[in-house]
Scaffold this motif. Structure first.
Motif, PDB file in Angstrom:
ATOM      1  N   ILE A   2       4.639  -1.715 -10.933  1.00 49.63           N
ATOM      2  CA  ILE A   2       4.004  -2.593  -9.959  1.00 49.63           C
ATOM      3  C   ILE A   2       3.036  -1.722  -9.153  1.00 49.63           C
ATOM      4  N   ASP A   3       1.757  -1.982  -9.342  1.00 49.57           N
ATOM      5  CA  ASP A   3       0.713  -1.160  -8.729  1.00 49.57           C
ATOM      6  C   ASP A   3       0.338  -1.762  -7.369  1.00 49.57           C
ATOM      7  N   GLU A   4       0.807  -1.097  -6.321  1.00 51.22           N
ATOM      8  CA  GLU A   4       0.599  -1.609  -4.962  1.00 51.22           C
ATOM      9  C   GLU A   4      -0.511  -0.848  -4.230  1.00 51.22           C
ATOM     10  N   ALA A   5      -1.656  -0.699  -4.879  1.00 50.59           N
ATOM     11  CA  ALA A   5      -2.771   0.034  -4.267  1.00 50.59           C
ATOM     12  C   ALA A   5      -3.228  -0.603  -2.952  1.00 50.59           C
ATOM     13  N   TYR A   6      -3.011  -1.911  -2.810  1.00 47.97           N
ATOM     14  CA  TYR A   6      -3.515  -2.639  -1.616  1.00 47.97           C
ATOM     15  C   TYR A   6      -2.388  -3.095  -0.702  1.00 47.97           C
ATOM     16  N   THR A   7      -1.241  -2.474  -0.818  1.00 52.73           N
ATOM     17  CA  THR A   7      -0.062  -2.929  -0.083  1.00 52.73           C
ATOM     18  C   THR A   7      -0.277  -2.899   1.429  1.00 52.73           C
ATOM     19  N   ARG A  63       1.772   3.611  -5.736  1.00 53.84           N
ATOM     20  CA  ARG A  63       0.981   3.418  -4.515  1.00 53.84           C
ATOM     21  C   ARG A  63      -0.036   4.543  -4.360  1.00 53.84           C
ATOM     22  N   THR A  64      -0.988   4.313  -3.478  1.00 52.41           N
ATOM     23  CA  THR A  64      -2.014   5.316  -3.208  1.00 52.41           C
ATOM     24  C   THR A  64      -2.403   5.256  -1.737  1.00 52.41           C
ATOM     25  N   PHE A  65      -2.866   6.387  -1.208  1.00 58.55           N
ATOM     26  CA  PHE A  65      -3.391   6.388   0.159  1.00 58.55           C
ATOM     27  C   PHE A  65      -4.893   6.107   0.180  1.00 58.55           C
ATOM     28  N   SER A  66      -5.489   5.943  -1.014  1.00 54.57           N
ATOM     29  CA  SER A  66      -6.954   5.843  -1.102  1.00 54.57           C
ATOM     30  C   SER A  66      -7.516   4.676  -0.312  1.00 54.57           C
ATOM     31  N   LYS A  67      -6.960   3.486  -0.486  1.00 54.83           N
ATOM     32  CA  LYS A  67      -7.561   2.301   0.085  1.00 54.83           C
ATOM     33  C   LYS A  67      -7.285   2.199   1.591  1.00 54.83           C
ATOM     34  N   ALA A  68      -6.262   2.909   2.050  1.00 54.69           N
ATOM     35  CA  ALA A  68      -5.895   2.856   3.463  1.00 54.69           C
ATOM     36  C   ALA A  68      -6.649   3.897   4.298  1.00 54.69           C
TER      37      ALA A  68
HETATM   38  C1  LIG Z   1      -8.109   1.827  -6.549  1.00 53.28           C
HETATM   39  C2  LIG Z   1      -6.967   1.498  -7.424  1.00 53.28           C
HETATM   40  C3  LIG Z   1      -6.147   2.487  -7.983  1.00 53.28           C
HETATM   41  C4  LIG Z   1      -6.501   3.958  -7.989  1.00 53.28           C
HETATM   42  O1  LIG Z   1      -6.460   4.563  -6.822  1.00 53.28           O
HETATM   43  P1  LIG Z   1      -6.523   6.136  -6.648  1.00 53.28           P
HETATM   44  O2  LIG Z   1      -7.695   6.360  -5.787  1.00 53.28           O
HETATM   45  O3  LIG Z   1      -6.664   6.779  -8.008  1.00 53.28           O
HETATM   46  O4  LIG Z   1      -5.236   6.486  -6.030  1.00 53.28           O
HETATM   47  C5  LIG Z   1      -5.037   2.104  -8.698  1.00 53.28           C
HETATM   48  N1  LIG Z   1      -4.755   0.809  -8.895  1.00 53.28           N
HETATM   49  C6  LIG Z   1      -5.523  -0.174  -8.400  1.00 53.28           C
HETATM   50  C7  LIG Z   1      -5.138  -1.579  -8.652  1.00 53.28           C
HETATM   51  C8  LIG Z   1      -6.656   0.146  -7.663  1.00 53.28           C
HETATM   52  O5  LIG Z   1      -7.443  -0.841  -7.226  1.00 53.28           O
END
Ligand SMILES: *Cc1c(COP(=O)(O)O)cnc(C)c1O
Length: 361
Positions: A189-194, A215-220
């Motif tokens: 479950i990819d919670e990139a936008y959690t 998860r990622t800290f990128s979008k936050a």
């Molecule tokens: C942006 C994104 C990622 C990748 O993010 P990273 O910058 O590599 O951590 C992963 N999954 C989704 C759904 C995204 O939109």
């Protein structure tokens, strides 16, 4: 001078056939194309980090397992002893690690379409068969199609982005649970936008052994630091850890993330502000004629133009100084669609006035 062709002939045919992941030139444009947080790193975090940097031993390799950061994050998330954390240089790297580790002959990877393009691309790099199951027209899961595909194809990996990119919606948590229960493979479950969503799938870890939360800290707000993490059963992550490059998280990022977790509220306030800005942008967009606006739980909004050409409008926006993402052509369900990252108040205002001008032409 042209390169001797023989050298290129050594490259795998499937790699030669690919086109490289495109990142748009931004220059001085208002950057609303890549889901970046428009705000600066909060001062309290920056100061704390800079203090650590002053005495950081960059002549040494970083802690290969980022233990200090792991302990902080583990207690922050309240992980149970059955579960562990695997860090990646962005969550992209974790997707790659998952695929490299599970890419047995005849194994396949499944996701929905349209979704995050890296699932399909990294599957190609790793030589794994990728199966994409189309979403319904309203971007909800085609539950029956997924059930039968999971049963017949038995994918080693199933990726579900929750909320989904580029559509912005959440899938039904109940349907996700049923798909996990049906899967013999690992479900990510990819919670990139959690940070922007009214959903947190971490409870799934205690319900299903085959679930991993990505998860990622990128979008936050920390896209430049490149830190993603994967939560899952310790035994499963231990296998993935063998594929990971030993020093994939550099010491500057490890130090930064420790400061981030010590002052997480400062970052959380930015995410909250972005949710409010998203709501305001949504309200303004729905008032435009000939634009279909899709509800979003992320820091971007997908729109479909009903009476204008999306590429032309995007080009006019660029000339007005605003960069957004054209999705037309990426999938039939995205025909004439544009994706707008939620920016600051001023940036959103610029976007709206440029868009209004373009639609009036
Ligand atoms: C942006 C994104 C990622 C990748 O993010 P990273 O910058 O590599 O951590 C992963 N999954 C989704 C759904 C995204 O939109």
């Amino acid at each position: 001078m042209t390169l001797n062709k023989d050298y290129l002939e050594l490259v795998r045919e499937d790699i030669k056939a690919l086109s490289a992941y495109k990142v748009q030139e931004a220059g001085k444009l208002v950057k609303l194309d890549a889901m970046e947080n428009p705000f600066e790193l909060p001062g309290i975090i920056r100061q704390d980090w800079l203090k650590k940097l002053a005495s950081l031993a960059v002549n040494r390799y970083p802690d290969p397992k980022a233990m200090k950061l792991k302990e902080k994050l583990s207690s922050f998330l309240g992980l149970t002893e059955d579960h562990d954390i695997l860090f990646g240089n962005g969550s992209d790297e974790l997707i790659q690690i998952l695929m490299m580790a599970l890419a047995k002959t005849n194994a396949s990877v499944m996701s929905v379409e349209p979704s995050f393009v890296m699932y399909r691309m990294i599957a190609r790099f790793c030589g794994v068969n990728y199966i994409g199951i189309d979403l319904k027209e309203d971007f909800s899961l085609d539950f029956d199609a997924l059930k039968s595909a999971i049963t017949s194809e038995s994918p080693a990996l199933l990726f579900l982005a929750q909320p989904n990119n580029p559509t912005g919606n959440l899938f039904s948590p109940d349907e996700i649970e049923q798909l996990i229960a049906l899967s013999k493979g690992w479900v990510v479950i990819d919670e990139a936008y959690t940070a922007f969503a009214d959903y947190d799938g971490q409870y799934l870890l205690d319900k299903f052994e085959n679930v991993l939360i990505l998860r990622t800290f990128s979008k936050a707000g920390l896209a430049g630091a490149r830190l993603g993490y994967l939560l899952g059963r310790t035994e499963m992550l231990a296998e993935l850890d063998k594929v990971r490059m030993p020093y994939n998280i550099n010491s500057l990022t490890q130090a930064l993330m420790e400061s981030v977790l010590d002052h997480y509220q400062a970052l959380q306030e930015q995410s909250k502000a972005l949710v409010e800005l998203r709501k305001a942008l949504f309200e303004s967009l729905v008032q435009l004629e000939n634009v279909r606006v899709y509800a979003s739980e992320a820091n971007f909004i997908l729109i479909a133009l009903l009476a204008h050409d999306a590429r032309t409008v995007a080009e006019q926006l660029r000339q007005s100084g605003v960069l957004i993402k054209v999705l037309d052509g990426a999938h039939p369900l995205l025909s004439n669609c544009l994706r707008i990252t939620v920016g600051s108040k001023d940036e959103n205002r610029m976007l709206l006035s440029a868009l209004k001008r373009s639609l009036a032409e």
